[in-house]
Structures are given as C-alpha cells and as structure tokens.
Design a protein around this motif. Structure first.
Motif, PDB file in Angstrom:
ATOM      1  N   ALA A   1     -46.903  55.625   5.137  1.00 35.40           N
ATOM      2  CA  ALA A   1     -47.669  56.221   6.234  1.00 35.40           C
ATOM      3  C   ALA A   1     -49.151  56.217   5.894  1.00 35.40           C
ATOM      4  CB  ALA A   1     -47.176  57.634   6.501  1.00 35.40           C
ATOM      5  N   LEU A   2     -49.467  56.468   4.635  1.00 32.73           N
ATOM      6  CA  LEU A   2     -50.864  56.458   4.208  1.00 32.73           C
ATOM      7  C   LEU A   2     -51.449  55.050   4.309  1.00 32.73           C
ATOM      8  CD1 LEU A   2     -52.732  58.610   3.069  1.00 32.73           C
ATOM      9  CD2 LEU A   2     -52.267  57.714   0.807  1.00 32.73           C
ATOM     10  N   TYR A   3     -50.644  54.071   3.907  1.00 37.21           N
ATOM     11  CA  TYR A   3     -51.083  52.678   3.993  1.00 37.21           C
ATOM     12  C   TYR A   3     -51.427  52.312   5.439  1.00 37.21           C
ATOM     13  CZ  TYR A   3     -50.377  47.622   4.398  1.00 37.21           C
ATOM     14  OH  TYR A   3     -50.513  46.307   4.703  1.00 37.21           O
ATOM     15  N   LEU A   4     -50.614  52.789   6.397  1.00 32.56           N
ATOM     16  CA  LEU A   4     -50.890  52.470   7.795  1.00 32.56           C
ATOM     17  C   LEU A   4     -52.149  53.146   8.298  1.00 32.56           C
ATOM     18  CD1 LEU A   4     -47.454  52.535   9.608  1.00 32.56           C
ATOM     19  CD2 LEU A   4     -48.778  50.575   8.876  1.00 32.56           C
ATOM     20  N   ARG A   5     -52.381  54.366   7.784  1.00 29.00           N
ATOM     21  CA  ARG A   5     -53.544  55.090   8.283  1.00 29.00           C
ATOM     22  C   ARG A   5     -54.844  54.493   7.781  1.00 29.00           C
ATOM     23  NH1 ARG A   5     -52.785  60.615   6.546  1.00 29.00           N
ATOM     24  NH2 ARG A   5     -50.568  60.350   6.274  1.00 29.00           N
ATOM     25  N   GLU A   6     -54.790  53.813   6.634  1.00 22.37           N
ATOM     26  CA  GLU A   6     -55.996  53.141   6.158  1.00 22.37           C
ATOM     27  C   GLU A   6     -56.128  51.829   6.913  1.00 22.37           C
ATOM     28  OE1 GLU A   6     -55.425  52.491   2.059  1.00 22.37           O
ATOM     29  OE2 GLU A   6     -55.350  54.610   1.576  1.00 22.37           O
ATOM     30  N   SER A   7     -56.474  51.911   8.177  1.00 20.12           N
ATOM     31  CA  SER A   7     -56.447  50.710   9.012  1.00 20.12           C
ATOM     32  C   SER A   7     -57.601  49.792   8.661  1.00 20.12           C
ATOM     33  CB  SER A   7     -56.524  51.110  10.475  1.00 20.12           C
ATOM     34  OG  SER A   7     -57.666  51.896  10.678  1.00 20.12           O
TER      35      SER A   7
ATOM     36  N   TYR B   1     -48.950  40.024   8.946  1.00 16.37           N
ATOM     37  CA  TYR B   1     -47.721  39.577   8.279  1.00 16.37           C
ATOM     38  C   TYR B   1     -47.398  40.466   7.093  1.00 16.37           C
ATOM     39  CZ  TYR B   1     -44.608  36.852   5.397  1.00 16.37           C
ATOM     40  OH  TYR B   1     -43.570  36.462   4.612  1.00 16.37           O
ATOM     41  N   VAL B   2     -48.418  40.804   6.312  1.00 14.95           N
ATOM     42  CA  VAL B   2     -48.204  41.636   5.112  1.00 14.95           C
ATOM     43  C   VAL B   2     -47.676  43.015   5.499  1.00 14.95           C
ATOM     44  CG1 VAL B   2     -49.463  42.840   3.291  1.00 14.95           C
ATOM     45  CG2 VAL B   2     -49.881  40.438   3.700  1.00 14.95           C
ATOM     46  N   SER B   3     -48.274  43.610   6.539  1.00  9.69           N
ATOM     47  CA  SER B   3     -47.828  44.959   6.904  1.00  9.69           C
ATOM     48  C   SER B   3     -46.434  44.915   7.505  1.00  9.69           C
ATOM     49  CB  SER B   3     -48.814  45.619   7.855  1.00  9.69           C
ATOM     50  OG  SER B   3     -49.067  44.802   8.961  1.00  9.69           O
ATOM     51  N   VAL B   4     -46.108  43.823   8.186  1.00  8.77           N
ATOM     52  CA  VAL B   4     -44.785  43.697   8.795  1.00  8.77           C
ATOM     53  C   VAL B   4     -43.702  43.606   7.715  1.00  8.77           C
ATOM     54  CG1 VAL B   4     -43.443  41.851   9.839  1.00  8.77           C
ATOM     55  CG2 VAL B   4     -45.316  42.850  11.078  1.00  8.77           C
ATOM     56  N   VAL B   5     -43.956  42.832   6.676  1.00  7.85           N
ATOM     57  CA  VAL B   5     -42.968  42.699   5.591  1.00  7.85           C
ATOM     58  C   VAL B   5     -42.815  44.032   4.862  1.00  7.85           C
ATOM     59  CG1 VAL B   5     -42.567  41.612   3.364  1.00  7.85           C
ATOM     60  CG2 VAL B   5     -43.252  40.242   5.310  1.00  7.85           C
ATOM     61  N   LYS B   6     -43.936  44.708   4.671  1.00 12.32           N
ATOM     62  CA  LYS B   6     -43.892  46.035   4.027  1.00 12.32           C
ATOM     63  C   LYS B   6     -43.038  46.989   4.838  1.00 12.32           C
ATOM     64  CE  LYS B   6     -47.685  48.044   1.378  1.00 12.32           C
ATOM     65  NZ  LYS B   6     -48.178  47.026   0.493  1.00 12.32           N
TER      66      LYS B   6
ATOM     67  N   SER C   1     -49.231  55.263  17.163  1.00 13.23           N
ATOM     68  CA  SER C   1     -49.863  55.212  18.475  1.00 13.23           C
ATOM     69  C   SER C   1     -51.262  54.596  18.424  1.00 13.23           C
ATOM     70  CB  SER C   1     -49.932  56.612  19.080  1.00 13.23           C
ATOM     71  OG  SER C   1     -50.425  57.497  18.114  1.00 13.23           O
ATOM     72  N   GLN C   2     -51.744  54.310  17.226  1.00 13.37           N
ATOM     73  CA  GLN C   2     -53.050  53.631  17.150  1.00 13.37           C
ATOM     74  C   GLN C   2     -52.892  52.205  17.646  1.00 13.37           C
ATOM     75  OE1 GLN C   2     -54.913  53.822  13.354  1.00 13.37           O
ATOM     76  NE2 GLN C   2     -54.466  55.977  13.099  1.00 13.37           N
ATOM     77  N   SER C   3     -53.948  51.693  18.270  1.00 13.59           N
ATOM     78  CA  SER C   3     -53.812  50.388  18.923  1.00 13.59           C
ATOM     79  C   SER C   3     -53.503  49.258  17.969  1.00 13.59           C
ATOM     80  CB  SER C   3     -55.048  49.999  19.713  1.00 13.59           C
ATOM     81  OG  SER C   3     -55.966  51.013  19.755  1.00 13.59           O
ATOM     82  N   ASN C   4     -53.865  49.359  16.699  1.00 11.42           N
ATOM     83  CA  ASN C   4     -53.619  48.210  15.852  1.00 11.42           C
ATOM     84  C   ASN C   4     -52.333  48.306  15.064  1.00 11.42           C
ATOM     85  OD1 ASN C   4     -55.164  50.264  14.725  1.00 11.42           O
ATOM     86  ND2 ASN C   4     -55.777  48.996  13.015  1.00 11.42           N
ATOM     87  N   GLU C   5     -51.376  49.140  15.509  1.00 16.18           N
ATOM     88  CA  GLU C   5     -50.110  49.209  14.797  1.00 16.18           C
ATOM     89  C   GLU C   5     -48.978  48.576  15.575  1.00 16.18           C
ATOM     90  OE1 GLU C   5     -50.427  49.836  11.938  1.00 16.18           O
ATOM     91  OE2 GLU C   5     -52.267  50.983  11.922  1.00 16.18           O
ATOM     92  N   THR C   6     -49.283  47.757  16.565  1.00 12.87           N
ATOM     93  CA  THR C   6     -48.205  47.231  17.393  1.00 12.87           C
ATOM     94  C   THR C   6     -47.251  46.347  16.614  1.00 12.87           C
ATOM     95  OG1 THR C   6     -49.762  45.541  18.063  1.00 12.87           O
ATOM     96  CG2 THR C   6     -49.368  47.332  19.606  1.00 12.87           C
ATOM     97  N   ASP C   7     -47.742  45.599  15.605  1.00 12.73           N
ATOM     98  CA  ASP C   7     -46.825  44.728  14.862  1.00 12.73           C
ATOM     99  C   ASP C   7     -45.783  45.564  14.098  1.00 12.73           C
ATOM    100  OD1 ASP C   7     -49.465  43.779  12.480  1.00 12.73           O
ATOM    101  OD2 ASP C   7     -48.902  45.688  13.382  1.00 12.73           O
ATOM    102  N   VAL C   8     -46.215  46.696  13.558  1.00 11.70           N
ATOM    103  CA  VAL C   8     -45.281  47.583  12.853  1.00 11.70           C
ATOM    104  C   VAL C   8     -44.248  48.150  13.830  1.00 11.70           C
ATOM    105  CG1 VAL C   8     -45.128  49.761  11.601  1.00 11.70           C
ATOM    106  CG2 VAL C   8     -46.910  48.135  11.039  1.00 11.70           C
TER     107      VAL C   8
ATOM    108  N   VAL D   1     -36.253  36.538   6.629  1.00 14.53           N
ATOM    109  CA  VAL D   1     -36.394  35.077   6.578  1.00 14.53           C
ATOM    110  C   VAL D   1     -37.124  34.591   7.814  1.00 14.53           C
ATOM    111  CG1 VAL D   1     -35.110  32.917   6.675  1.00 14.53           C
ATOM    112  CG2 VAL D   1     -34.387  34.703   5.114  1.00 14.53           C
ATOM    113  N   GLU D   2     -36.771  35.183   8.967  1.00 17.61           N
ATOM    114  CA  GLU D   2     -37.453  34.770  10.201  1.00 17.61           C
ATOM    115  C   GLU D   2     -38.938  35.068  10.134  1.00 17.61           C
ATOM    116  OE1 GLU D   2     -35.892  36.509  13.881  1.00 17.61           O
ATOM    117  OE2 GLU D   2     -37.987  36.464  14.547  1.00 17.61           O
ATOM    118  N   LEU D   3     -39.298  36.263   9.625  1.00 18.42           N
ATOM    119  CA  LEU D   3     -40.713  36.603   9.514  1.00 18.42           C
ATOM    120  C   LEU D   3     -41.428  35.667   8.547  1.00 18.42           C
ATOM    121  CD1 LEU D   3     -40.448  40.498   9.313  1.00 18.42           C
ATOM    122  CD2 LEU D   3     -41.150  39.140  11.276  1.00 18.42           C
ATOM    123  N   ASP D   4     -40.743  35.338   7.462  1.00 18.20           N
ATOM    124  CA  ASP D   4     -41.308  34.466   6.446  1.00 18.20           C
ATOM    125  C   ASP D   4     -41.624  33.083   6.997  1.00 18.20           C
ATOM    126  OD1 ASP D   4     -40.184  34.071   3.004  1.00 18.20           O
ATOM    127  OD2 ASP D   4     -42.155  34.404   3.901  1.00 18.20           O
TER     128      ASP D   4
END
Lengths: 234, 385
Positions: free
Chosen positions: B45-51, B58-63, B97-104, B162-165
């Motif tokens: 959660a902290l990692y996401l907040r440090e936008s 891709y990195v945040s999606v795999v995480k 709900s932040q706009s740049n978290e849609t991939d997550v 695998v699909e994301l990769d």
C-alpha cells in the motif's frame, strides 16, 4: 506609438499613408474588436500579439468585465509576457500550455487570434500553433476571431504549412525550465536526430469565423477582394 | 499534488476519497491474515501511495499479482465467497481511487474473475458467453475444498503472470504488420511500449519517426534520444507544430495510460488535440497498449479530482517569476481524455481490435460485480459459515 507620432508630424504623402495603414488600422480594428467583447466573456488568446493585447487593454479601459486565458507554447514562451501585461492592467488571467488547450476550451467563450498574413486563398498565416487553436475552438463551437490589418494581405496561395515556412533556431528547443539537460542535447553529433522549430503555420479558412480588418469585418474568403481593391486604388 | 512520504499519511488518507480512514486495516482483515503477511500488504500500500511519475505500469502490475497471490495463500478462508470478501476489504485499504492506479485495479479484477471462475468449476466456463452467466450468482459453494480451489486459483494466476510477461512482446511482434517502408510515423511523448514497437519495426523496415516533445515534461526528448540510438531517423517538433506537419505523416502511433470501457483513452496531456488534428486530415491513430490497461470504467466527470490530476506548474513557469505566479491561475493537467471516435485501432497483446469491440473483451476479462471495487456486493456480504 509616441515615437511614430513624432516622426510623422508634418509629412509627405507616403509617410501619412504609412501612418494610416499601420497605426490607424490598428486603432480601427481595436474599436471593432472591442465591440465584440461583452461582460462575462472568457477570451482565449494565443501567445503574444501587440494588436490583441491592445484590444484587451482597451476593452478593460472601457470597464468591461472579462477573463483571459493565455495559451502558450514552447520554445519561445512569449505568452508569459502577455500574462504580465494583462495582470498589470488588472485583467484576471489563466495560463496553460497548448497541450492543455482541450482541457480549458469548454470554459472559453471566444478565441481571438492574430495573423502574420492572410493569403489570397483565405488561409491565415500565424505563429505555429494558431491552426491547432482554430481546430480545437471549432470542435467546441467557440467563435474564432482573427484580427489582421489589410497591409498583411498577401497574393501568395498556400494550402499547407510546410512548403513555405521558416525555421527558427533548433537549439532553443533544448531549453528546459528545470536545471536538467535535455536527452537530445547532443543532437548535432547524432546522425539520426533532428530538431525542427517551425515558425509559422497556416489555418484553413473553414476554421475561422471572422476576420476583423480596418475596412470591414470579413470572412476569410474575402481576402482576394480586398487585394483587388487595394490594387485598383494604387 | 503531494509527494508522499511517511509523515504525510494523514493528508494522503483524506485525498483518496475516504477509502481508508485511520491508516489501519479493517479488524476483520487483521483477524483473517497472519502478521507477516500484514506487513507485506502494508508495504505494498505504501509503494502505491508513492506515486512516482516514472513508475512503469508493468512493474507495479507484477508486484500486485505477487502480493495478492501471497494473500490468497496465507489468509484464513474456506469458500471463494470469503476469499473475495477478504480481497475487497484489502482493496478498500489501498489507494485505488487515485487516477494513476487503474492498472493495479484492473489486475485485481482479473484475479477476482479467476477466483469466481475456478469456484464455478469447469462446466460454468461454457456458459461464459451466455446471458444466464451474467445474472447467475456463481457463488454457490463448489465441491472443491480449500486446498484444491487454492491450487486451481494459483495455477490460473501463474497463467496470468505469463500473459502479463508476454504482453509487450506480443504487441511489438505486430510492428511489421503496421509499419511499411519509407513511412513517416508521428508519436507523442514517451512510451516504453511504442519505443520497443518502433525499434522492432526498424529491424526489417526503414522509416522515419516524428516525435512531439510533449511539454511541459518534455518526455518526447527522451523518446527521440532512445529511438535515434536504436537507428531510427527521428525528428523532434514542438506540440504546437503538430497540425502543421500532420498531413505529411502516414499514421500516428501512440501509447496510453488507460483505456476506458468505451474505447476512450486517458492518455498524456496533449494527445486529444493531436488526435483531433489527425482526424481532420484523416490520418489513422493507432494505440498500442496491453490489456491490463483496459479498465471497465467510463468517463463520468471532467472534474480534475474525478478524472484528471493537476500537477505542479514548475515545469511551465519558473518559480523565479513568483510575481506572476501569485496573480495568474496556471493549470497543468497530467492526463487528457481522448474520445473513442478519434481512434482507429487498438493493438493489444491479443491482437488488433476496433474501439467498438472492447466491450466484448471487458466482459471476458472482468466480472460485472467487480467493476466497482469499493462496492461489497450483497451476496458476498453475509458470511456463509
């Protein structure tokens, strides 16, 4: 203005026709354009133009209440000095880059653009980015008012912005406002990189609502008529 | 816009529309999850907040997938319904709900869909296309016990990884179908996907790229440097010159931050006007993006808090001009809304699609109950056991 007035005092025929065509033309356009500004307007202007600033300052002097949105673009960022002059006169200003012009266009009521030339086929030659402002204003149904003196009308015809244009200094595109150097700073050494800094662009007449000149308020398509009239007079 | 650090927690919690109030996990959640997992979840959660601006989606999606896999393995659940409740409870804790978290959010929805599918069992997948599946509650207790269900879910999650990769390589392998020799391609700003797409095309074709510098962040300069290092003839132009040169360009290829449900984009600031200029001259606009960027949300408001994000103006007007800063309203929005009628084609990891087809892909990827992650659906609210 004062310098010019001192020069033309007591003059030959050619001098006073210059005075008429340049200085008085600007005054006449200002009167016509100020009539189009109403209270509550939000006017969008693009970068810096002496004529447009004169119009806005005159409207403010006539106690009209309006706001201005200044759209600026790189690399010259001349919109900043527009903002300075407008805020000095007490006009509330917003400032955006051309990238955000779709973001603010909804709140704008009219768009006033300056022209460097009006071509014989009705195309408006202006600082690069003018065409984009015309397109976006049209999409959001805002009127586009171009202010242009008749001495800027030109017999040349042009349909695109590339065939006849000017290139400004490409290194001015490398200027950044923070201290970091641009990644393409070494572009001259790289055979694959080029920086192109266009100066002008042409706006199609379909995107312009009206052109205000000192003799009349015309559509863009009347440009050749004005040119012919000027030729007959001479 | 705040740059987050640990002392700004109180400010951050009010920013994210109240989805977490006290910066502590729901006690229900703490009951179900062992201590060491809790610390990993809090770290995420902290990692996401440090936008960070440069964070690669891709990195945040795999995480995200790894964190949720961890959660699935260690949490205390017996039925799929309980597991979904735990996951949605954790989602309330994340700043989604932040706009740049849609991939997550999209990846979380994929995981929820996997859980629902595995729970429904193999016979339900045949009904996936039918209207009945849409209305059927697939939350009846399945025959599988927790360990079997968990194994199935984890296998599917491995397939998802695998699909994301391979999503980026699937996209760039289509470069040769869309670029021909001696073409002029216009692109905007910086995108890792587009850069690799064009470099892949360069291996077999010779073409030119024009890059809009995308002020005020000037990401286009970085893109131009990377493309010319890869051997592509690149020209950098100012954004205002886009209309002037676009009629001489063959196609516009751009990346995006998010694809909305109707095929519209949330892209970098300035893409909308570029797409409008392209439409005026009938130049096709092609968007390359992986499917984890496809979000089942629509535009409901142009309001900067709801859709856009306005960032600091220091790149637009120097703070040394402080006198002007205090008198002028400066807007620096980060994103741009591009309506779907301006876009010709989407190139995704599953192939090329028209914008009108995306609704179909959404119905395959996500379950309607998960479109709104904040909403705990009625059937998942009451505990079964």
């Amino acid at each position: 203005k004062q310098w010019y007035q001192r020069r033309v005092r007591g003059h030959s025929q050619t001098h006073s026709s210059c005075f008429q065509n340049i200085y008085l033309a600007g005054k006449s356009i200002t009167e016509k354009a100020v009539n189009r500004i109403v209270n509550g307007d939000t006017i969008l202007i693009f970068k810096k133009s002496q004529l447009i600033l004169h119009i806005l300052l005159e409207a403010k002097a006539q106690n009209k209440e309006f706001k201005v949105v200044v759209v600026d673009s790189r690399p010259d960022l001349s919109g900043v000095s527009s903002c300075e002059r407008l805020t000095a006169a007490g006009i509330p200003c917003s400032y955006v880059y051309i990238n955000s012009s779709t973001y603010i266009m909804k709140k704008v009521t009219k768009v006033m653009l300056a022209a460097d030339a009006l071509l014989a086929n009705g195309y408006v030659l202006g600082p690069v980015g003018t065409a984009m402002m015309g397109l976006i204003a049209n999409t959001y149904n805002k009127p586009v008012i171009v202010c242009c003196e008749t001495y800027k009308f030109c017999e040349r015809v042009q349909t695109d912005s590339i065939l006849y244009n000017e290139l400004a200094d490409p290194d001015s595109m490398l200027k950044t406002l923070n201290a970091e150097e641009s990644p393409v700073a070494g572009w001259r050494e790289s055979p694959n990189t080029r920086l192109v800094n266009l100066v002008y662009d042409t706006t199609p007449p379909a995107l312009v609502s009206i052109v205000i000149t000192e003799i009349a308020e015309l559509p863009c398509s009347s440009a050749p008529v004005v040119l012919r009239r000027g030729a007959v007079k001479m | 816009h705040q740059h987050d650090h640990q002392h700004a927690e109180a400010v951050v919690s009010t920013q994210s529309t109240g989805s977490f109030k006290n910066h502590e996990m729901d006690p229900f959640l703490l009951k179900k999850i062992p201590k060491d997992t809790v610390s990993r979840l809090e770290e995420f959660a902290l990692y996401l907040r440090e936008s960070k601006k440069e964070r690669r989606s891709y990195v945040s999606v795999v995480k995200t997938v790894n964190v949720f896999r961890d959660l699935i393995c260690t949490a205390d659940w017996v039925t799929a319904r309980e597991l979904i409740k735990i996951i949605k409870c954790y989602c309330k804790y994340l700043p989604l709900s932040q706009s740049n978290e849609t991939d997550v959010s999209n990846v979380v929805r994929r995981i929820l869909k996997i859980i629902r599918e595995e729970n429904a069992g193999p016979e339900a997948t045949n009904l996936a296309d039918g209207i009945s599946a849409f209305f059927k509650s697939d939350m009846k207790p399945s025959n599988l016990g927790r360990s079997d269900l968990q194994d199935n879910i984890l296998n599917s999650i491995v397939e998802l990884l695998v699909e994301l990769d391979t999503s980026k390589s699937n996209i760039i392998n289509m470069a040769l179908e869309h670029i021909h020799s001696n073409e002029r391609i216009l692109t905007y700003g910086h995108s890792n996907t587009i850069r690799d797409f064009l470099l892949h095309g360069r291996r077999a074709r010779d073409f030119e790229v024009i890059v809009c510098e995308s002020g005020p962040s000037l990401q286009g300069h970085r893109m131009a440097a990377e493309l010319s290092a890869g051997g592509i003839k690149t020209t950098v132009i100012a954004d205002s010159a886009a209309f002037a040169i676009i009629h001489a360009v063959n196609k516009v290829i751009i990346g995006t931050h998010t694809i909305m449900a109707d095929g519209a984009l949330r892209a970098a600031n300035g893409v909308h006007q570029l797409a409008m200029a392209a439409k005026y001259f009938s130049v096709p606009v092609i968007v390359c993006a992986a499917l984890y960027k496809l979000s089942p949300t629509h535009l409901c408001s142009y309001d900067p808090d709801a859709f856009n994000k306005v960032i600091g103006p220091e790149n637009m007007l120097n703070f040394s001009n402080a006198k002007l800063h205090s008198k002028v309203l400066i807007s620096n929005p980060d994103f741009d809304y591009v309506p779907s009628d301006l876009i010709e084609l989407f190139i995704t990891n599953t192939g090329g699609h028209a914008p009108s087809y995306l609704y179909r892909i959404i119905s395959e990827l996500y379950h309607p109950d998960d479109y709104d992650l904040d909403n705990m659906c009625v059937e998942t609210v009451d505990d079964e056991l």
